[in-house]
Design a protein around this motif. Structure first.
Motif, PDB file in Angstrom:
ATOM      1  N   CYS A 176     -56.125 -16.825   7.647  1.00  0.00           N
ATOM      2  CA  CYS A 176     -55.585 -15.915   6.632  1.00  0.00           C
ATOM      3  C   CYS A 176     -55.771 -16.466   5.219  1.00  0.00           C
ATOM      4  N   SER A 206     -61.552  -5.037   3.279  1.00  0.00           N
ATOM      5  CA  SER A 206     -61.476  -6.311   2.563  1.00  0.00           C
ATOM      6  C   SER A 206     -61.993  -7.471   3.401  1.00  0.00           C
ATOM      7  N   GLY A 207     -61.952  -7.345   4.743  1.00  0.00           N
ATOM      8  CA  GLY A 207     -62.499  -8.388   5.594  1.00  0.00           C
ATOM      9  C   GLY A 207     -63.985  -8.525   5.438  1.00  0.00           C
ATOM     10  N   GLY A 215     -58.180 -14.334   0.495  1.00  0.00           N
ATOM     11  CA  GLY A 215     -59.613 -14.582   0.577  1.00  0.00           C
ATOM     12  C   GLY A 215     -60.321 -14.272  -0.728  1.00  0.00           C
ATOM     13  N   GLN A 216     -60.079 -13.070  -1.273  1.00  0.00           N
ATOM     14  CA  GLN A 216     -60.737 -12.663  -2.520  1.00  0.00           C
ATOM     15  C   GLN A 216     -59.883 -12.932  -3.751  1.00  0.00           C
ATOM     16  N   THR A 273     -57.307 -10.961   3.579  1.00  0.00           N
ATOM     17  CA  THR A 273     -58.676 -11.082   3.087  1.00  0.00           C
ATOM     18  C   THR A 273     -58.811 -10.598   1.650  1.00  0.00           C
ATOM     19  N   VAL A 313     -64.711 -10.053   1.642  1.00  0.00           N
ATOM     20  CA  VAL A 313     -64.590 -11.492   1.430  1.00  0.00           C
ATOM     21  C   VAL A 313     -65.807 -12.220   1.991  1.00  0.00           C
ATOM     22  N   THR A 314     -66.387 -11.696   3.058  1.00  0.00           N
ATOM     23  CA  THR A 314     -67.569 -12.323   3.648  1.00  0.00           C
ATOM     24  C   THR A 314     -68.801 -12.100   2.790  1.00  0.00           C
ATOM     25  N   ASN A 370     -57.676  -2.730   4.920  1.00  0.00           N
ATOM     26  CA  ASN A 370     -58.594  -3.324   5.882  1.00  0.00           C
ATOM     27  C   ASN A 370     -58.381  -2.661   7.239  1.00  0.00           C
TER      28      ASN A 370
END
Length: 414
Positions: free
Chosen positions: A78, A252-253, A319-320, A315, A256-257, A384
Motif C-alpha cells: 500500500c 490509480s493502480g 503511490g502517486q 495507489t 502508479v505503475t 480504483n
C-alpha cells in the motif's frame, strides 16, 4: 543503516538500488504505526521495518525461508509507510527486489504456483477474463459467497462520445476494468467530451504490467510495459495523425505503475528514453480535470444531492502522492464530500491480495467499511477498480468511481 550485500547481487542494478534504499532507512519506526498488517497482527516482521530487516538479511547472503516469504507476501504494497517515512525510503521498490530474490531461493508450493500462474494468465488477457466474468455474472446468484465477492453485477457501459476535438488524450483501457466496470472509462470519455477533449484508446495496449510484475513475473510485467509503449508511441509522436497531450488513467493502480515505467525500464537501451516520456505524459484523471473545474462546477453546482464519502486508494494517495484533488473537484461542484476515520489505511483489495491473502484482506475491508458507514453515506466513491469491487462486496451502499458521479450529474443537467 550499514549494509554488506552478497556478491550475487551487490554489483547488479537491483543490488545498487536496494543498497541505496537500505542505507536511507534509520529504523525509526514511524512506518510501523501506519502499516495495516502490523495493526492487525502486531508482529514486527509484518510491518515495514521488520520486512526491511528480512530483505536486508537475504540480500546480505542469509538463505530465505518460507517464513521470510510469508511475511513479505502479507505486505499489501500500500506504500503508506512511504508517506510516513521521514527519510524517504522507497520501500515499494525494495520489496519488489526482495520478493524476487526470496522466490528464487524459497520455491513455492505446487498450489501456490498454480494459483499465481492462473492469476497472471487470466487477469491480464481481456480475451480470457471478459468471457470468464460473463459466465460468472450469469451464475452469480448461485455462487459461493467468496466467489460471488469477486464477481460484480453486470453493468452497462453507456455511450462512447463520437465528437471530434482538437485536444486529444489517450486512455489506458486496462485489463479487468473494461469487463468489471465498463461504465468508468465511458463516463470519463463523456465528461472530457463535455470539456471538448477527445479520449482515444490504442487497440493494442493492454494490462499496465502491474499484475505480473507484482506477482514476481517481473520479466512478464516488463513485456507488458514495452507492448504498451509500442502501442502508444504513434499517438505520442503524432505519426498516426492523432497526436495526444496526455495519457489518462482512470484506475490509480495502473497510473502508479505507468508513472514508474521510466524507472523500471531505465536499463533497457531500446525503451529507456520512450519510457521516460510515457511516464511524464501520464496523468491520473483527477490531475486532468482541475483545468476544467470552473466549467464543470457551473454545470453541476448543487445538482448532486446525495451524501458522498470518498475512499482514496493507496495507489493514489501513497503511490502517486496525490491527495485532495478528487475531493476538490467534488466540492467545487457543490458536493459536501467526506473522508472517513483512518482514510489513509488500505481497504484490503491491493490487486491480487484479496485472492492470495483473503483473511487479512476481508478484515481490512470490514474495518474500512465500518468507518465509511459511520459517515452515513448515500454513495461511496473511489478511484480504483480493485477498491470499488472489494468494498462493494461488503455493503449494500452503492460504491462507484467518482467520475461516474460527475457523469451522471452532467447527464441529468443536460
Amino acid at each position: 543503516m550499514q549494509t554488506n550485500l552478497a556478491a550475487f547481487i551487490k554489483d547488479t542494478p537491483e543490488g545498487k538500488e536496494a543498497d541505496a534504499i537500505l542505507r536511507a532507512c534509520v529504523h525509526c519506526g514511524f512506518c510501523t504505526a501506519t502499516c495495516p498488517t502490523y495493526q492487525l497482527l502486531g508482529d514486527e516482521l509484518d510491518g515495514p521495518r521488520g520486512r526491511i530487516y528480512l530483505i536486508k538479511q537475504v540480500l546480505e547472503g542469509k538463505p530465505a525461508t518460507s517464513k521470510t516469504q510469508l511475511h513479505l507476501d502479507r505486505c499489501l504494497t500500500c506504500r503508506n509507510c512511504e508517506t510516513a517515512c521521514p527519510s524517504g525510503v522507497k520501500y515499494g521498490r525494495l520489496l519488489d527486489i526482495g520478493r524476487r530474490v526470496v522466490d528464487q531461493q524459497a520455491p513455492r508450493t505446487w498450489s501456490q504456483r498454480l494459483q499465481r500462474g492462473a492469476l497472471k494468465q487470466l487477469l491480464v488477457q481481456k480475451w480470457l477474463f471478459a468471457p470468464a466474468l460473463q459466465v460468472g455474472q450469469m451464475l452469480r446468484s448461485g455462487l459461493p459467497q467468496k466467489l460471488k465477492n469477486k464477481v460484480p453485477e453486470k453493468q452497462d457501459a453507456g455511450i462512447w462520445p463520437q465528437r471530434q476535438h482538437a485536444r486529444k488524450m489517450l486512455l489506458l483501457d486496462g485489463c479487468v476494468q473494461p469487463a468489471m466496470g465498463p461504465n468508468i472509462n465511458s463516463a470519463a470519455a463523456r465528461v472530457l467530451d463535455a470539456c471538448e477533449v477527445q479520449l482515444l484508446i490504442a487497440p493494442k495496449a493492454g494490462c499496465c504490467g502491474a499484475i505480473r510484475y507484482h506477482l514476481n513475473d517481473q520479466d512478464g510485467g516488463l513485456t507488458d510495459m514495452r507492448r504498451n509503449i509500442d502501442a502508444w508511441w504513434p499517438y505520442v509522436d503524432g505519426s498516426n495523425g492523432e497526436k495526444i497531450e496526455a495519457i489518462v488513467m482512470t484506475a490509480s493502480g495502473c497510473g502508479v505503475t505507468v508513472k514508474e515505467y521510466g524507472h523500471l525500464l531505465a536499463h533497457d537501451v531500446d525503451y529507456a528514453e520512450k519510457a521516460q516520456i510515457i511516464s511524464a505524459l501520464t496523468r491520473d484523471l483527477s490531475e486532468v480535470l482541475p483545468e476544467f473545474e470552473a466549467r464543470l462546477s457551473s454545470k453541476l453546482n448543487g445538482k448532486i444531492k446525495q451524501r458522498i464519502t470518498y475512499h482514496p486508494p493507496c495507489t493514489l494517495q501513497h503511490g502517486q502522492q496525490i491527495r485532495g484533488k478528487v475531493e476538490g473537484l467534488l466540492r467545487s461542484a457543490g458536493v459536501d464530500v467526506k473522508l472517513c476515520v483512518d482514510s489513509h489505511l488500505c481497504c484490503g483489495s491491493a490487486g491480487t491480495y484479496s485472492v492470495l491473502q483473503p483473511e487479512l484482506s476481508y478484515q481490512l475491508r470490514d474495518n474500512k467499511l465500518k468507518n465509511l458507514q459511520a459517515t452515513n453515506p448515500d454513495v461511496i466513491v473511489s478511484a480504483n477498480i480493485g477498491c470499488l469491487t472489494h468494498l462493494q462486496s461488503g455493503t449494500e451502499t452503492p460504491v462507484k468511481h467518482w467520475i461516474e458521479l460527475i457523469d451522471s450529474a452532467l447527464n441529468a443537467v443536460n
